[in-house]
Write a protein that holds these residues in place. Structure first.
Motif, PDB file in Angstrom:
ATOM      1  N   ARG A 117     -32.367 -36.061  35.821  1.00  0.00           N
ATOM      2  CA  ARG A 117     -33.283 -37.088  35.323  1.00  0.00           C
ATOM      3  C   ARG A 117     -32.933 -38.447  35.946  1.00  0.00           C
ATOM      4  NH1 ARG A 117     -31.814 -38.739  29.083  1.00  0.00           N
ATOM      5  NH2 ARG A 117     -32.045 -40.823  29.966  1.00  0.00           N
ATOM      6  N   GLN A 118     -33.056 -38.487  37.256  1.00  0.00           N
ATOM      7  CA  GLN A 118     -32.688 -39.672  38.018  1.00  0.00           C
ATOM      8  C   GLN A 118     -33.863 -40.644  38.175  1.00  0.00           C
ATOM      9  OE1 GLN A 118     -29.332 -40.431  39.674  1.00  0.00           O
ATOM     10  NE2 GLN A 118     -29.189 -39.361  37.706  1.00  0.00           N
ATOM     11  N   SER A 119     -33.500 -41.896  38.349  1.00  0.00           N
ATOM     12  CA  SER A 119     -34.471 -42.974  38.532  1.00  0.00           C
ATOM     13  C   SER A 119     -34.177 -43.680  39.854  1.00  0.00           C
ATOM     14  CB  SER A 119     -34.371 -43.982  37.385  1.00  0.00           C
ATOM     15  OG  SER A 119     -34.654 -43.364  36.155  1.00  0.00           O
ATOM     16  N   PRO A 120     -35.201 -44.321  40.441  1.00  0.00           N
ATOM     17  CA  PRO A 120     -36.581 -44.499  39.977  1.00  0.00           C
ATOM     18  C   PRO A 120     -37.443 -43.291  40.332  1.00  0.00           C
ATOM     19  CG  PRO A 120     -36.306 -45.592  42.062  1.00  0.00           C
ATOM     20  CD  PRO A 120     -34.939 -45.039  41.696  1.00  0.00           C
ATOM     21  N   ILE A 121     -38.702 -43.335  39.895  1.00  0.00           N
ATOM     22  CA  ILE A 121     -39.642 -42.258  40.200  1.00  0.00           C
ATOM     23  C   ILE A 121     -40.983 -42.844  40.635  1.00  0.00           C
ATOM     24  CG2 ILE A 121     -38.586 -40.650  38.567  1.00  0.00           C
ATOM     25  CD1 ILE A 121     -40.959 -41.275  36.651  1.00  0.00           C
ATOM     26  N   ASN A 122     -41.805 -41.991  41.222  1.00  0.00           N
ATOM     27  CA  ASN A 122     -43.201 -42.346  41.450  1.00  0.00           C
ATOM     28  C   ASN A 122     -43.981 -41.943  40.199  1.00  0.00           C
ATOM     29  OD1 ASN A 122     -45.717 -43.016  42.850  1.00  0.00           O
ATOM     30  ND2 ASN A 122     -46.043 -40.806  42.916  1.00  0.00           N
ATOM     31  N   ILE A 123     -44.651 -42.897  39.604  1.00  0.00           N
ATOM     32  CA  ILE A 123     -45.435 -42.641  38.398  1.00  0.00           C
ATOM     33  C   ILE A 123     -46.858 -42.288  38.811  1.00  0.00           C
ATOM     34  CG2 ILE A 123     -46.390 -43.673  36.304  1.00  0.00           C
ATOM     35  CD1 ILE A 123     -43.851 -45.495  36.304  1.00  0.00           C
ATOM     36  N   VAL A 124     -47.299 -41.091  38.448  1.00  0.00           N
ATOM     37  CA  VAL A 124     -48.671 -40.669  38.714  1.00  0.00           C
ATOM     38  C   VAL A 124     -49.483 -41.007  37.467  1.00  0.00           C
ATOM     39  CG1 VAL A 124     -50.179 -38.749  39.309  1.00  0.00           C
ATOM     40  CG2 VAL A 124     -47.842 -38.835  40.228  1.00  0.00           C
ATOM     41  N   SER A 125     -50.293 -42.027  37.567  1.00  0.00           N
ATOM     42  CA  SER A 125     -50.970 -42.552  36.372  1.00  0.00           C
ATOM     43  C   SER A 125     -51.831 -41.504  35.682  1.00  0.00           C
ATOM     44  CB  SER A 125     -51.812 -43.772  36.739  1.00  0.00           C
ATOM     45  OG  SER A 125     -52.785 -43.448  37.721  1.00  0.00           O
ATOM     46  N   ALA A 126     -52.489 -40.657  36.454  1.00  0.00           N
ATOM     47  CA  ALA A 126     -53.383 -39.659  35.866  1.00  0.00           C
ATOM     48  C   ALA A 126     -52.625 -38.576  35.115  1.00  0.00           C
ATOM     49  CB  ALA A 126     -54.249 -39.031  36.949  1.00  0.00           C
ATOM     50  N   SER A 127     -51.348 -38.437  35.395  1.00  0.00           N
ATOM     51  CA  SER A 127     -50.549 -37.392  34.753  1.00  0.00           C
ATOM     52  C   SER A 127     -49.788 -37.894  33.530  1.00  0.00           C
ATOM     53  CB  SER A 127     -49.552 -36.804  35.759  1.00  0.00           C
ATOM     54  OG  SER A 127     -50.226 -36.207  36.847  1.00  0.00           O
ATOM     55  N   ALA A 128     -49.843 -39.188  33.260  1.00  0.00           N
ATOM     56  CA  ALA A 128     -49.125 -39.743  32.113  1.00  0.00           C
ATOM     57  C   ALA A 128     -49.789 -39.282  30.816  1.00  0.00           C
ATOM     58  CB  ALA A 128     -49.112 -41.263  32.184  1.00  0.00           C
ATOM     59  N   THR A 129     -48.999 -38.749  29.905  1.00  0.00           N
ATOM     60  CA  THR A 129     -49.497 -38.220  28.637  1.00  0.00           C
ATOM     61  C   THR A 129     -49.600 -39.337  27.599  1.00  0.00           C
ATOM     62  OG1 THR A 129     -48.396 -36.117  29.098  1.00  0.00           O
ATOM     63  CG2 THR A 129     -49.085 -36.520  26.829  1.00  0.00           C
ATOM     64  N   GLY A 130     -50.687 -39.340  26.838  1.00  0.00           N
ATOM     65  CA  GLY A 130     -50.866 -40.358  25.812  1.00  0.00           C
ATOM     66  C   GLY A 130     -49.909 -40.165  24.648  1.00  0.00           C
ATOM     67  N   ASP A 131     -49.367 -41.272  24.136  1.00  0.00           N
ATOM     68  CA  ASP A 131     -48.430 -41.234  23.009  1.00  0.00           C
ATOM     69  C   ASP A 131     -48.755 -42.389  22.068  1.00  0.00           C
ATOM     70  OD1 ASP A 131     -46.323 -41.295  21.236  1.00  0.00           O
ATOM     71  OD2 ASP A 131     -44.757 -41.111  22.737  1.00  0.00           O
ATOM     72  N   SER A 132     -49.219 -42.067  20.862  1.00  0.00           N
ATOM     73  CA  SER A 132     -49.612 -43.087  19.895  1.00  0.00           C
ATOM     74  C   SER A 132     -48.429 -43.903  19.391  1.00  0.00           C
ATOM     75  CB  SER A 132     -50.325 -42.442  18.700  1.00  0.00           C
ATOM     76  OG  SER A 132     -49.463 -41.511  18.053  1.00  0.00           O
ATOM     77  N   GLY A 133     -47.206 -43.403  19.625  1.00  0.00           N
ATOM     78  CA  GLY A 133     -46.022 -44.115  19.165  1.00  0.00           C
ATOM     79  C   GLY A 133     -45.600 -45.268  20.052  1.00  0.00           C
ATOM     80  N   LEU A 134     -46.208 -45.388  21.210  1.00  0.00           N
ATOM     81  CA  LEU A 134     -45.820 -46.455  22.146  1.00  0.00           C
ATOM     82  C   LEU A 134     -46.533 -47.755  21.762  1.00  0.00           C
ATOM     83  CD1 LEU A 134     -45.777 -44.478  25.512  1.00  0.00           C
ATOM     84  CD2 LEU A 134     -43.845 -45.104  24.049  1.00  0.00           C
ATOM     85  N   THR A 135     -46.029 -48.354  20.713  1.00  0.00           N
ATOM     86  CA  THR A 135     -46.613 -49.573  20.160  1.00  0.00           C
ATOM     87  C   THR A 135     -46.062 -50.807  20.868  1.00  0.00           C
ATOM     88  OG1 THR A 135     -44.871 -49.537  18.484  1.00  0.00           O
ATOM     89  CG2 THR A 135     -46.978 -48.488  17.917  1.00  0.00           C
ATOM     90  N   ALA A 136     -46.473 -51.977  20.387  1.00  0.00           N
ATOM     91  CA  ALA A 136     -46.033 -53.237  20.989  1.00  0.00           C
ATOM     92  C   ALA A 136     -44.550 -53.483  20.717  1.00  0.00           C
ATOM     93  CB  ALA A 136     -46.855 -54.388  20.440  1.00  0.00           C
ATOM     94  N   PHE A 137     -43.913 -54.198  21.625  1.00  0.00           N
ATOM     95  CA  PHE A 137     -42.523 -54.606  21.461  1.00  0.00           C
ATOM     96  C   PHE A 137     -42.436 -55.901  20.659  1.00  0.00           C
ATOM     97  CE2 PHE A 137     -42.298 -52.151  25.442  1.00  0.00           C
ATOM     98  CZ  PHE A 137     -41.180 -51.369  25.218  1.00  0.00           C
ATOM     99  N   THR A 138     -41.267 -56.133  20.114  1.00  0.00           N
ATOM    100  CA  THR A 138     -40.919 -57.441  19.575  1.00  0.00           C
ATOM    101  C   THR A 138     -39.809 -58.003  20.449  1.00  0.00           C
ATOM    102  OG1 THR A 138     -41.489 -56.842  17.303  1.00  0.00           O
ATOM    103  CG2 THR A 138     -39.993 -58.703  17.601  1.00  0.00           C
TER     104      THR A 138
END
Length: 313
Positions: free
Chosen positions: A51-72
């Motif tokens: 699980r190494q970084s960085p990666i190429n992010i494929v936007s169309a393959s990103a899965t939706g997650d309702s828990g990814l709310t705003a930061f404080t």
């Protein structure tokens, strides 16, 4: 473990060549015997991980997650939080004062914001961001490094916990038009580069600009998330990565200062260029769910258009 020692170790594992306890390694960006293709051999315990970084992010393959709310963001508006800027020989790093924190965004708890550093290529014409999106590499990338607040600087716990560290990644893109010395916050930040041209040089920063100032204009509610690693040896797989979708806009002249001002060693050494790790094998990426309200609005609008068309037939 006290905060200064923790900062030193995080800097070591994340962005420095210094010796780090039993994980001492010598690595570089610019030489064929120690650059990033060699890191899995130089530091095999983690740099050869899954699980190494960085990666190429494929936007169309990103899965939706309702828990990814705003930061404080706590104390990101403080104009005294940026305390010192350093040429590490690998990057430019800014140390943050205690009391700066980030929480929310599906992080398991509050994280202390410790420092930020940058990755770049060779002027704005040769991009050097670490992450890419749909194959696009940006001119620069800013990383804010954070550690779980509950560890109170216990590095041994932080780097062995799969979510012990959290990194906030912001792309930097060239501002359109013929703007120069913009925005003013970045003009102020880059004005320090002339004082840290050689590796190991650092200077105290004068109060005046904040993290919010440097991140102005970025929608911090829209981002990608995945579990990854430090992007420099020893590549510990202990990082919750947040990569924001909107880039910071900075004028070309300021972007170019990084690759034309700071050096990897003394005054006769090469300028610091192409300080980024190439993308690693893909990881599972999540992002915010598309707004149901937006879908409903689109559907109503589309039906209205169809109705108007049929009424004219």
């Amino acid at each position: 473990m006290n905060r200064p020692l923790f900062l030193a170790l995080v800097a070591c594992t994340f962005i420095s060549r210094a010796r780090c306890a039993s994980d001492a390694v010598e690595w570089c960006y610019h030489l064929s015997d120690c650059n990033d293709p060699n890191w899995p051999t130089i530091a095999p315990k983690y740099c050869n991980g899954s699980r190494q970084s960085p990666i190429n992010i494929v936007s169309a393959s990103a899965t939706g997650d309702s828990g990814l709310t705003a930061f404080t963001f706590h104390n990101y508006s403080s104009t005294v939080a940026l305390t010192k800027i350093t040429n590490t020989g690998k990057t430019v790093k800014v140390t943050l004062a205690s009391g700066v924190q980030v929480s929310g965004g599906k992080l398991s708890e509050a994280y202390d914001s410790l420092q930020f550093h940058l990755h770049w290529g060779n002027t704005s014409s040769m991009p050097g961001s670490e992450h890419t999106v749909d194959g696009k590499r940006y001119p620069m990338e800013l990383h804010i490094v954070n550690s779980k607040s509950s560890y109170n600087g216990n590095t041994s716990q932080a780097i062995t916990d799969s979510t012990g560290l959290a990194a906030l990644g912001f792309f930097i893109e060239e501002m359109s038009g013929n703007a120069t010395a913009s925005p003013s916050s970045w003009h102020t930040l880059t004005s320090y580069l002339a004082n840290i041209t050689e590796a190991g040089h650092s200077v105290k920063m004068t109060p005046g600009i904040s993290l919010d100032d440097l991140l102005a204009g970025v929608d911090r509610t829209s981002y990608y998330r995945y579990l990854g690693s430090l992007t420099t040896p020893t590549c510990n797989e202990a990082v919750v990565w947040t990569v924001f979708k909107e880039p910071i806009k900075v004028s070309k002249d300021l972007i170019d200062l990084f690759s034309s001002t700071v050096r990897i060693g003394n005054s006769t050494s090469a300028h610091m260029i192409n300080v980024y790790r190439n993308v690693q094998p893909s990881q599972a990426v999540t992002t915010q769910l598309k707004s149901t309200a937006s879908k409903a609005s689109y559907s109503i609008s589309f039906l209205s258009i169809l109705g108007a068309i049929y009424s004219r037939i």
